[in-house]
Design a protein around this motif. Sequence first.
Motif, PDB file in Angstrom:
ATOM      1  N   ASN A  99       0.815  -1.225   0.000  1.00  0.00           N
ATOM      2  CA  ASN A  99       0.000   0.000   0.000  1.00  0.00           C
ATOM      3  C   ASN A  99       0.841   1.264   0.000  1.00  0.00           C
ATOM      4  N   SER A 100       2.161   1.101   0.142  1.00  0.00           N
ATOM      5  CA  SER A 100       3.058   2.252   0.150  1.00  0.00           C
ATOM      6  C   SER A 100       4.467   1.808  -0.218  1.00  0.00           C
ATOM      7  N   LYS A 101       5.317   2.768  -0.498  1.00  0.00           N
ATOM      8  CA  LYS A 101       6.711   2.456  -0.816  1.00  0.00           C
ATOM      9  C   LYS A 101       7.409   1.779   0.351  1.00  0.00           C
ATOM     10  N   SER A 102       7.084   2.177   1.579  1.00  0.00           N
ATOM     11  CA  SER A 102       7.736   1.585   2.754  1.00  0.00           C
ATOM     12  C   SER A 102       7.443   0.093   2.856  1.00  0.00           C
ATOM     13  N   GLU A 103       6.233  -0.327   2.398  1.00  0.00           N
ATOM     14  CA  GLU A 103       5.900  -1.746   2.432  1.00  0.00           C
ATOM     15  C   GLU A 103       6.701  -2.539   1.405  1.00  0.00           C
ATOM     16  N   VAL A 104       7.070  -1.900   0.302  1.00  0.00           N
ATOM     17  CA  VAL A 104       7.943  -2.564  -0.677  1.00  0.00           C
ATOM     18  C   VAL A 104       9.306  -2.809  -0.041  1.00  0.00           C
ATOM     19  N   LEU A 105       9.798  -1.825   0.686  1.00  0.00           N
ATOM     20  CA  LEU A 105      11.099  -1.954   1.348  1.00  0.00           C
ATOM     21  C   LEU A 105      11.072  -3.045   2.426  1.00  0.00           C
ATOM     22  N   PHE A 165      11.880 -10.617  -1.097  1.00  0.00           N
ATOM     23  CA  PHE A 165      10.978 -11.127  -2.132  1.00  0.00           C
ATOM     24  C   PHE A 165      11.495 -10.799  -3.542  1.00  0.00           C
ATOM     25  N   LEU A 166      12.526  -9.974  -3.615  1.00  0.00           N
ATOM     26  CA  LEU A 166      13.046  -9.520  -4.914  1.00  0.00           C
ATOM     27  C   LEU A 166      13.901 -10.604  -5.567  1.00  0.00           C
ATOM     28  N   PRO A 167      14.038 -10.611  -6.917  1.00  0.00           N
ATOM     29  CA  PRO A 167      13.517  -9.618  -7.864  1.00  0.00           C
ATOM     30  C   PRO A 167      12.019  -9.789  -8.097  1.00  0.00           C
ATOM     31  N   ALA A 168      11.355  -8.666  -8.371  1.00  0.00           N
ATOM     32  CA  ALA A 168       9.909  -8.685  -8.523  1.00  0.00           C
ATOM     33  C   ALA A 168       9.472  -7.599  -9.510  1.00  0.00           C
ATOM     34  N   VAL A 169       8.217  -7.702  -9.906  1.00  0.00           N
ATOM     35  CA  VAL A 169       7.596  -6.692 -10.762  1.00  0.00           C
ATOM     36  C   VAL A 169       6.538  -5.985  -9.934  1.00  0.00           C
ATOM     37  N   ILE A 189      11.752  -4.301 -10.051  1.00  0.00           N
ATOM     38  CA  ILE A 189      12.479  -4.000  -8.814  1.00  0.00           C
ATOM     39  C   ILE A 189      13.416  -5.161  -8.503  1.00  0.00           C
ATOM     40  N   ASN A 190      14.702  -4.904  -8.691  1.00  0.00           N
ATOM     41  CA  ASN A 190      15.710  -5.940  -8.479  1.00  0.00           C
ATOM     42  C   ASN A 190      16.418  -5.825  -7.135  1.00  0.00           C
ATOM     43  N   ASP A 191      16.452  -4.601  -6.567  1.00  0.00           N
ATOM     44  CA  ASP A 191      17.231  -4.387  -5.344  1.00  0.00           C
ATOM     45  C   ASP A 191      16.672  -3.195  -4.580  1.00  0.00           C
ATOM     46  N   GLN A 192      17.345  -2.825  -3.490  1.00  0.00           N
ATOM     47  CA  GLN A 192      16.866  -1.730  -2.658  1.00  0.00           C
ATOM     48  C   GLN A 192      16.888  -0.403  -3.405  1.00  0.00           C
ATOM     49  N   PHE A 193      17.867  -0.224  -4.294  1.00  0.00           N
ATOM     50  CA  PHE A 193      17.941   1.008  -5.068  1.00  0.00           C
ATOM     51  C   PHE A 193      16.657   1.194  -5.881  1.00  0.00           C
ATOM     52  N   ASP A 194      16.196   0.117  -6.536  1.00  0.00           N
ATOM     53  CA  ASP A 194      14.939   0.177  -7.286  1.00  0.00           C
ATOM     54  C   ASP A 194      13.758   0.380  -6.350  1.00  0.00           C
ATOM     55  N   ALA A 195      13.786  -0.290  -5.201  1.00  0.00           N
ATOM     56  CA  ALA A 195      12.669  -0.218  -4.258  1.00  0.00           C
ATOM     57  C   ALA A 195      12.469   1.186  -3.719  1.00  0.00           C
TER      58      ALA A 195
END
Length: 372
Positions: free
Chosen positions: A121-127, A132-136, A152-158
């Motif tokens: 629901n937010s960018k923080s939840e992706v982090l 779970f990465l790599p993911a789309v 999203i392959n890594d934290q930089f993308d996240a």
Amino acid sequence: MKVGILGGGQLGRMLLQAAANYTVETHVLENDEHCPAAHLCHHFTKGDITDFDTVYSFGKGLDAITIEIEAVNVDALEKLQAEGVKVYPHPSAIRIIKNKVVQKEFYKTNGIPSSDFKVTNSKSEVLDHLDFLPAVHKIGEGGYDGKGVQIINDQFDADKAFDAPSVLEKKVRIKKEIAMIVAMNDKGETALFPASEMMVNPVLNLLDYQVSPAILQDKVLWVVEAVAIKLVKALNSPGLFAVEMFIDEKDEVWVNETAPRVHNSGHHTIEANYCSQYDMLWRIMLQYPLGNTDAILPAAIVNIIGAEGFSGNAVYEGLDEVLKIENAFVHLYGKTITKPGRKMGHVTIIHKDYQDLTHKANKIKNLLRVIS
């Protein structure tokens, strides 16, 4: 019979071109009076297809209504359906498909094979899901034609992830991308168009070109067809559906996304199949028998995309050379303004030899540019 279309883009334009074969009064609702479909319908209404009152007012005098894009007001369509207007597909199916989160949960509930996912629901939840990465990452609503999708392959993308309700899908090691178009009428009868293999531009995340019928082992094709039929039956709605699937390196089949409408992956059916996807939707809406989906000849589609570095009045560089190519059919969408990555048209090539198809597809890609 009075039939309305919500949306007046290139898909609506081609749907209206097919309407010439039927006795039907066509109506289009779109917020741009210069849209590709505006001059082809009997009655054009300028308005917002996401606004309840506008959609309800547009549809209440019609016998049937369909869509060319998912971003429509479903509440208005539900009210119209309750009052007797036939809606293709049913609003319930549009509601499931228009939201990527709901769509993924529908696959899981109905046993449709699809990659593992997390709802964010937010960018923080992706982090919180770096393991779970790599993911789309796909935004829940509003994504279209490659927009609203992030790898999203890594934290930089996240750190650049969507800060909105979205779905984070486990990345699949893809061997082939396949599209299946499925037709279902009000009786629950179905028809399958031959599978298409899609070659996607990794930068724009748009279809680069495709070939149909796809070259697949029988055992894989049977799974692809069975999954597509199961999915459409689960939606429990008449209409035309494009089911996009991945085949992984182990030949397992995974559903990527579904579109509840005529679809770019079916453009070639105008020339290459006995019944086009557009004719098929008219048959469904008019209660006619389903058409013959067999391929006349194998086909390839090349998208005509606005070139990088050009925005403004469209100029089609190399068009004359493309028109000289045997068995190549050019479809321009009537868009006067180009910009980088914008879909301006497509070219269909038909030929019995697949090597000739791919050769001509690559030749057209290099010949034809949309500049300004």
